[in-house]
Scaffold this motif. Structure first.
Motif: not given
Lengths: 101, 574, 167
Positions: C86-87, C89-90, C93
């Motif tokens: 998830s990190l 992905r962020l 982003r």
């Protein structure tokens, strides 16, 4: 000092069946399990178990307390392991009990 | 090593009434089977240790249990075709011991597969568009749905197209395959919640807004187990187009902030409980706003494609009430009872929904032999467009039966010991496998279910008692959903013996509630006595046709506790 | 440590700088999170600073310095701890376009997940590299070429493929 004699259980990696460490290797019949009477003997069993775990033969290796029956067979003390040497109590036609365990 | 394709062809060429794989879905499951075959080989060679292999083994549905491995096959939203049911029977015969167990999450479990056979089993499943993907592990599990989906009169919309979208969206998700813990989603499209959505990590209810547009009411943080919680509303209305994005936001927040220090505190229900729903909602909304939503916007063509495969089958135009049925009911009392108990109204005139009980008196709840599976497959083709459902109550549903055909169906079921007329009654017990099979269990559950069933074996008495949900779990993980049983039974260990704690007042529906403990644990022998005392008290106190749960709510828990205290005074050691 | 890129073991052009070691004048170095501010101040706007971060890092703390970083390595304390995905992905982003590296006891079976979430490379301890040889990483790099999920780095989602097939 061991409170109770012990045997070593594991699950066969390939087929998942409950195995017992016997005199010369893993047995499917609990009556052939090698019994440890001292802490040293139990440790020795565990070491073999860990070796065979690392050799990808068995998984989930552990010692369990037993009492010796009149015939010398090791009877597990806890009801969970009593189940494991037999099979499902609700299907007596399945598991080790079906072959006379 | 696949089973010949002659078994796969449908005998009656029914139109599909559920999702059918396209080439991409087929390629996906085949790739997954090949991947797992490789993983097994690498496990046997030692390239993967057991600790490394375990999450991947679990993500393909394979557990190591008390006596053997256990394979949990996914039955997405509880829907099966006749061919799929036949394949499940074939697998049971070829690689297992001739039976399977239907679970409280609409899946099927085999209790005796071998690790080395599992890739072949998965291949055999892939042949009929089935798999065991993510039925275990710290990932998103089988999305369950109302087992009356598409045919119940109280439905706004069939939840299964949405469930199919969720199934695809959650499969082999690159970001969410290593969550703090398992994640369960359930969906309903009806006014009555038959999917227990409030007991799930995410619960979805199809709703309409003021302008009549379909959207979803989303709840989070429900779950049973060690610390049971009822789900809380995180968003009253998420438009259809935004659902996947909104769920992705929830998953990202959970993946990042769910506890990883303690396995028993790792579910999202703990996160919601500890931080508060407002904090979690704010975090989700913030993530939702920051996402690039164009990637998630519901593609209308794709939705239509998926929804079309769930279109209603070609029902005949029939009168609302079948004269033949009325006649058959008058002539055969046993059939009459079956209809009044196991048959539910259908939204289409002249049809009915049939619940096939897998709870024969004194039988093992949820188990079916391969022969019974074949009978069910045949029955669904003769009488129901080749479609079956599995309910979370561990029964099989035939959702499209003509009222005219009910008698012939009943005869067919009866010949296979599938006609027990106890749906929803006291002997329709939900039970996990418990210590007879499961390595997590602290006590046996199946023999308790059998003993209770035997005690109430008189069917007339069962009908007099009416709807009464008994749910039994063999450990605190609560796979038997005992927390939401009107009567719940939890098997624990006390001083080296199996001991059973009884709870009252659980409810799985929209008025969800968690059961309250009745008293100290009792022995296995005492459980049927206790249940019988409680039921007798209920029968004496109820108002007209008040259900057990309603009598309990009206009188209060203390009155029921008193029942057992009185019995204790009479000498019974309770 | 072994480094995987494009399904192959490759040599690492970056060097992990121990906290007690002085900052060198040149070369591509990866510093700890605690040392990052100092390292960036000392080296100005060079693109040869990388950082290794905890998988619990909040993106807001990192966002201001992203353009100055040539590499971000996310630490995976256990292979089953998926927070790093998830990190990653962020971080993507937020606009980071340098090398994103997953560092820890990851398995070849997670290579597709890592690539899907935006990682370029995976760094693993030698004992894992011995058991999970290059053939396994190579095979893994070819799996999951199509994902059901949209918006992940891959050769196209299944929906994209469906649309194309329908034309």
């Amino acid at each position: 000092m061991l409170k109770h004699p012990q045997i070593l259980l594991a699950s066969n990696l390939k087929d998942g069946e409950v195995m017992f460490l016997g005199a010369t290797g893993w047995e499917r019949d609990y009556r052939l399990a090698r019994v440890a009477h001292t802490a040293q003997e139990a440790k020795a069993l565990e070491e073999i178990g860990q070796k065979d775990y690392a050799a990808n033969e068995v998984v989930d290796v552990y010692l369990t307390d037993v009492a010796l029956t009149a015939t010398g067979a090791p009877a597990p003390l806890h009801y969970r392991e009593k189940m494991r040497i037999k099979g499902p109590s609700v299907r007596l036609d399945l598991g080790k009990q079906a072959s006379g365990a | 090593m696949t089973i010949p394709d002659t078994h796969v062809a449908s005998r009656h060429n029914h139109p599909a009434t559920t999702y059918r794989y396209d080439q991409f879905d087929h390629a996906f499951v085949r790739e997954r089977v090949a991947e797992f075959r490789e993983q097994v080989a690498r496990r046997l060679s030692g390239a993967l240790t057991e600790d490394e292999f375990r999450p991947f083994r679990l993500m393909n549905g394979l557990y190591l249990q008390l006596h053997a491995y256990m394979l949990r096959v996914a039955i997405p939203y509880g829907t099966l075709t006749a061919d799929q049911m036949r394949r499940l029977a074939e697998i049971a015969d070829r690689w297992d011991k001739g039976y399977g167990h239907f679970t409280t999450r609409q899946n099927l479990q085999y209790n005796w597969p071998k690790l080395i056979d599992t890739p072949d089993i998965l291949e055999a499943l892939a042949d009929v568009e089935m798999h065991a993907i993510q039925t275990s592990g710290n990932c998103i599990r089988n999305v369950t749905a109302d087992h009356f989906a598409g045919v119940a009169a109280d439905e706004i919309e069939d939840p299964r197209p949405t469930a199919e979208f969720l199934r695809q969206w959650s499969s082999a998700h690159p970001e969410f395959s290593f969550l703090p813990r398992k994640f369960k989603i359930a969906i309903t499209g009806a006014t009555l919640d038959r999917a227990a959505i409030l007991a799930h990590d995410i619960g979805l209810r199809l709703v309409k807004n003021d302008t009549g547009d379909i959207g979803y009411c989303v709840t989070v943080g429900g779950g049973l187990g060690r610390s049971p919680f009822i789900g809380k509303v995180i968003c009253e209305y998420v438009p259809r187009a935004s659902l996947l994005a909104y769920l992705e936001a929830i998953m990202r927040v959970y993946n990042r902030y769910g506890r990883r220090d303690n396995k028993y505190k790792a579910r999202i229900k703990i996160l919601v409980h500890e931080k508060g729903i407002e904090t979690i909602r704010a975090a989700v909304e913030k993530e939702f706003a920051a996402m690039d939503q164009t990637a998630f916007l519901q593609d209308p063509q794709e939705f239509d494609r998926v929804a079309a495969s769930f279109a209603p089958p070609p029902y005949e135009t029939l009168p609302a009430k079948s004269l033949q049925l009325a006649k058959d009911r008058q002539e055969i009392p046993a059939f009459d009872h079956f209809v009044s108990v196991n048959v539910s109204p259908h939204k289409t005139a002249g049809y009915a929904i049939v619940t096939v009980s897998l709870k024969p008196i004194s039988g093992i709840p949820g188990d079916a032999t391969s022969h019974q599976m074949r009978v069910l497959a045949d029955a669904s083709e003769r009488f129901g467009f080749g479609e079956l459902r599995v309910s979370h109550e561990q029964n099989i549903i035939l959702p499209h039966v003509k009222q005219d055909d009910l008698f012939a169906l009943w005869q067919m079921l009866d010949a296979a010991d599938l006609a027990t007329a106890n749906a929803g009654l006291v002997s329709d017990i939900i039970s996990c496998p418990g210590l007879d099979y499961c390595s997590l269990a602290t006590a046996r559950s199946i023999p308790i279910a059998q003993a209770i069933s035997q005690r109430f074996s008189d069917m007339a008495r069962q009908r007099r008692i009416g709807k009464l949900g008994i749910k039994i779990s063999g450990c605190i993980n609560a796979c038997g959903h005992h927390h939401i049983g009107a009567i719940g039974v939890l098997g624990l260990e006390k001083k080296g013996q199996e001991s059973y704690q009884i709870t009252l007042g659980g409810d799985p529906g929209f008025s969800a509630s968690i059961g309250e403990i009745l008293g100290p644990g009792v022995s296995a022998d005492q459980v049927p006595d206790v249940i019988e005392h409680l039921v007798d008290f209920y029968l004496a106190e109820r108002h007209e046709t008040e259900a057990f749960i309603d009598t309990w709510r009206r009188l209060g828990h203390a009155r029921f506790k008193d029942v057992l205290r009185r019995e204790g005074e009479d000498g019974a050691d309770i | 440590m072994a480094l995987i890129s494009n399904g192959q073991f490759v040599s690492d052009s970056w060097r992990r700088l121990a906290d007690e070691e002085a900052l060198p004048q040149s070369g591509k170095i990866i510093v700890s999170q605690e040392r990052l501010a100092h390292a960036l101040a000392a080296h100005g706007a060079h693109s040869d600073i990388g950082v290794i971060i905890h998988n619990t890092t909040e993106i807001d703390t990192l966002a201001p310095v992203l353009p100055q970083l040539g590499l971000i390595a996310i630490s995976f304390p256990a292979f089953a701890d998926g927070r790093g995905f998830s990190l990653a992905r962020l971080i993507r982003r937020a606009g980071f376009s340098g090398e994103l590296r997953a560092s820890g006891r990851l398995l070849a079976d997670q290579y597709a997940h890592a690539l899907g979430c935006g990682f370029d490379t995976v760094e693993i301890p030698d004992d894992i590299a011995q058991r999970q040889d290059e053939s396994q990483w190579r095979a893994a790099s070819k799996t999951h070429q199509r994902t059901y999920q949209r918006g992940y780095v891959s050769s196209g989602s299944i929906l994209d493929a469906r649309r194309k097939a329908a034309q």
